[in-house]
Design an enzyme around this catalytic site. Structure first.
Site, PDB file in Angstrom:
ATOM      1  CD  GLU A  78      10.110   4.423   9.859  1.00 34.94           C
ATOM      2  OE1 GLU A  78      10.601   3.783   8.721  1.00 34.94           O
ATOM      3  OE2 GLU A  78       9.228   5.184   9.639  1.00 34.94           O
ATOM      4  CG  ASP A 115      14.793   5.958   2.331  1.00 36.88           C
ATOM      5  OD1 ASP A 115      14.001   4.859   1.786  1.00 36.88           O
ATOM      6  OD2 ASP A 115      14.362   7.318   2.789  1.00 36.88           O
ATOM      7  CG  ASP A 139       7.413   5.266   2.665  1.00 38.63           C
ATOM      8  OD1 ASP A 139       8.097   4.564   3.346  1.00 38.63           O
ATOM      9  OD2 ASP A 139       7.435   6.174   1.603  1.00 38.63           O
TER      10      ASP A 139
END
Length: 817
Positions: free
Chosen positions: A420, A485, A417
């Site tokens: 990026e 999300d 997670d």
């Protein structure tokens, strides 16, 4: 042939002279090894044919060195004869039949042709100019100037690509930042999300991949002047042009270039129990027990960040079980495995200064640095942090060792997670370069690290890697991306088919969403059920959400639970069909979810259409994306007639039809003439029996000859198609209808010796033939008449077949006229 090429080149010269580079002056072109070097006044080009369908072009400006490293491409140019034909006004570069290059000398221009048809051409080609910042990435993309590569567009072509966005299928008219960044709570529109890629696909059936890692932009004709522009802050000036006779050819050719997705473990096609998050070992085991008690199938449970800390903030980077909450993780994982449930753990690339491992991270020198060589520290939502420098061999090995330790405990899946990375200041220095240079490939290289660590710990077990961010070619590391999300609203659901379809076209065939939606405390059972029904026909079935509203069906209302259970059972019934899609993706690069223009490539009305899509080759899916819908329009491709999967109603292809919806399922149709392999409902994929199948055949007189293949293996072995044992089987099913005779032939194209884990050398098949309107005169199996009941209500015929793997099987049905 030469005359036609000269004519095409002349036409291009006369009609598009304004779309060329008048300042670039051609000097020479010559063969150097496997490529052609083209000298111009301000640098040189390397034109490198990879195959008959792929050509790579690199520009090296004067004063710069050639950069050969690619983070995306794994293919090697194949040795072949390159022919250069220099003429008065142009140079023809040809390596194989297929894609070739024409260089117009003055004004200078590079054009690409496939089968004597112009595919695309550079406009100005490479140039450098002032950076025009965008507010959306202010402070993220910082540069005085950017380097650009500019192409011509025809006025009517539709453009796709740029990674994961929610902008509508046609992305032309947008300038897209290439900077991976999460968008919390997005709905119907998102200009920038966590997974960007420097890829453009055109409705004219070509792809351009800009092979450069640093951040930048992709301008898809935002000025409306028929211009495509790639912009970057630094790095390579390299791109590949990829063509094919069909969209499936382009998918195959692109994944040949950047790598094929490995086969996932079969359990990855099952249901996941997931939320943000499970706080304790007791809660984890109670949740799985509840699934088993309710007889709702489940194959994996995902532990969010509470596995290493009691609080959301302050503990990231601990990367070990918190014993207060998880007193015996080995026992827990073992207990879950005894219930046929895999354990997946979240991990992040950040080590907080308050975490248990901060001192260790500093001492081991595994963190990215600031400008003076100290560990880079900065604040973000979870606390004051450093970021693991996976480009430093020390950081790579440290991180790998943690994954291997967890794998040795029995963890069989990892979730990456915030990759990026979530917060990544420009001033941060990595071993391989600046944050701007590695930002967009961090998730890609992190996936590689996890993939390698998983295989080092378990050399013959397929990894499972869930990641939020990556780069071109990340599929070769087994990456399973998700769409971030998304808001828990109907608007959030409406953007999901587009995102998944677009990513499948760019090689990431396992893009999926948090089923039910992630963000917001919106308790809407209709939305939840419709999202899960859509998820039946998604690559991954994974309900996930913030814990304010439960994501697991076992904790929803009785009605929602009942409808969700029906959807999950359908997912498990489809295991053999879905597993075959995994095989097709692995071998050919085919997406699991496919836009309808793949089916009708010349139907311009479908170029921007995503409300209905193909799940594999033979299932047409129209998800319900709005509240309270009792009917909706569905387009049925003209390439086939289509059967309603629930009612067997036969609908003629080539029409848009208003269809009724049903609360228990979304409108779903099967291609006439298709063989659809199904299985009985099991509570886990571990109970799946590959030697017992329901084979549904959808008979239509207008589709008289059909053939399908169904793949199977033991569901876990690495590279079963390529290992020395070739431990897999491939079944071929054929149907022929002629006169009043319907004949089936079953044959193994490849069978294996008996394998206890596969247990599939002999088959027990119920052949269910749909749309048999009258009771047949007789049925023969291998020349012998058999008594079979015809169902007058459902108009189906069920024929039990016992099939030895070493033999062919023939079934003949004599129909009444």
């Amino acid at each position: 042939m030469k005359q036609s090429i000269l004519y095409i080149a002349f036409i291009l010269f006369t009609v598009s002279i304004t779309a060329q580079n008048a300042e670039r002056i051609f000097k020479s072109a010559q063969i150097e090894g496997l490529y052609v070097k083209v000298e111009v006044n301000d640098g040189y080009y390397i034109i490198n044919p990879y195959a008959s369908n792929t050509v790579e072009t690199t520009f090296v400006p004067n004063g710069e060195e050639l950069i050969t490293e690619s983070h995306a491409v794994v293919a090697k140019p194949k040795s072949s004869t390159i022919d250069i034909t220099e003429r008065a006004k142009d140079v023809l570069i040809k390596a194989r039949n297929g894609l070739y290059v024409v260089i117009t000398k003055s004004p200078f221009q590079i054009s690409y042709y496939y089968k004597d048809q112009l595919i695309t051409s550079e406009k100005r080609g490479y140039y450098k100019s002032a950076h025009q910042p965008m507010d959306i990435v202010k402070g993220n993309i910082v540069a005085d100037s950017t380097e650009k590569i500019e192409f011509n567009l025809t006025k009517d072509e539709v453009l796709y690509g740029g990674g994961a966005r929610a902008l509508g299928m046609n992305r032309r008219g947008h300038r897209l930042p290439l900077f991976n960044r999460a968008h919390y709570g997005y709905e119907t529109e998102s200009q920038l999300m966590n997974y960007t890629m420097p890829i453009v696909l055109s409705s004219n059936k070509y792809m351009i991949h800009f092979d450069n890692a640093p951040i930048g932009y992709l301008d898809l004709d935002s000025e409306g002047d028929n211009t495509l522009t790639y912009e970057t802050v630094s790095g390579r000036k390299t791109y590949q042009v990829i063509v094919g006779d069909s969209w499936y050819d382009i998918m195959r050719n692109y994944t040949n270039l950047t790598g094929k997705q490995p086969m996932l473990p079969r359990w990855a096609l099952g249901n996941f129990s997931s939320r943000f998050g499970y706080h304790s070992q007791e809660e984890v085991e109670m949740t799985i027990d509840k699934f088993r008690e309710e007889e709702i199938p489940v194959d994996a449970i995902i532990l969010d960040l509470y596995w290493f800390g009691k609080d959301i903030k302050g503990t990231m980077g601990n990367l070990e079980f918190l014993r207060d909450s998880f007193p015996n993780p080995k026992e827990m994982i073992k207990n879950l495995q005894s219930k046929n449930v895999e354990t997946i753990l979240i991990t992040e690339p950040f080590v907080l200064t308050t975490s248990n491992r901060w001192d260790e991270a500093v001492e081991e020198d595994i963190l990215a640095k600031d400008s003076i060589g100290n560990p880079a520290k900065y604040d973000f939502y979870f606390g004051n942090t450093g970021i693991i420098d996976i480009y430093n061999p020390k950081g790579e090995q440290w991180f790998k060792n943690i994954y291997k330790e967890l794998a040795n405990m029995g963890v069989n899946g990892f979730w990456g997670d915030l990759g990026e990375p979530e917060v990544h200041p420009n001033w941060v220095q990595h071993h391989a370069g600046t944050a701007s240079e590695v930002h967009n490939i961090y998730g890609h290289d992190w996936a590689k690290l996890v993939y390698e660590a998983s295989l080092e710990a378990n050399p013959n077990k397929r990894p499972f890697i869930l990641m939020r961010a990556g780069y071109s070619g990340s599929q070769r590391y087994g990456m399973v991306p998700w769409s971030g999300d998304v808001n828990r609203t109907w608007g959030g659901l409406q953007s999901q088919p587009e995102i998944a379809l677009q990513m499948g076209m760019q090689g990431l065939a396992y893009m999926h969403s948090d089923l039910g939606g992630f963000a917001g405390a919106n308790l809407d059972d209709e939305l939840y059920v419709r999202w899960l029904q859509y998820g039946v026909f998604n690559p991954i079935f994974r309900p996930h959400a913030q814990e304010d509203v439960p994501s697991e069906p076992i904790f929803r209302s009785e009605k929602a639970k009942r409808l969700a259970k029906f959807a999950i059972q359908m997912r498990y019934r489809m295991l053999p069909y879905n597993y075959n899609l995994m095989y097709e993706n692995h071998l050919y690069g085919k997406p699991l979810m496919r836009p309808l223009f793949f089916e009708e490539p010349n139907n311009t009305k479908l170029f921007s259409y995503s409300k209905t899509y193909l799940w594999g080759n033979d299932i047409l899916v129209a998800p319900v994306l709005e509240a309270g819908k009792t009917q909706q329009e569905v387009y049925f491709p003209k390439t086939s007639n289509w059967f309603n999967i629930e009612t067997d109603e036969l609908i003629e292809g080539g029409q848009t039809k208003m269809v009724k919806t049903h609360p228990a399922y979304i409108p779903t149709y099967v291609r006439a003439g298709a063989f659809i392999p199904l299985t009985k409902v099991v509570q886990s994929t571990s109970e799946y029996e590959g030697n017992r199948l329901e084979l549904h055949y959808y008979f239509d007189k207008n589709s008289p000859e059909n053939e399908r293949k169904v793949y199977n293996d033991n569901g876990s072995e690495i590279n079963p198609l390529w290992s020395g044992n070739s431990n897999y089987e491939l079944m071929k099913f054929e149907s022929i209808y002629k006169g009043s005779n319907l004949k089936f032939e079953f044959e193994f194209e490849k069978s294996i010796e008996f394998d206890e884990t596969l247990n599939s050398n002999d088959k027990t098949i119920d052949l269910i033939v749909h749309n048999i309107q009258r009771e047949p005169k007789y049925i023969k199996v291998d020349g012998k008449k058999v008594e079979v009941k015809w169902n007058s209500e459902t108009k189906t015929l069920t024929i039990p077949i016992n099939w030895e793997a070493t033999t062919k099987k023939e079934i003949k049905i004599k129909l009444k006229k």
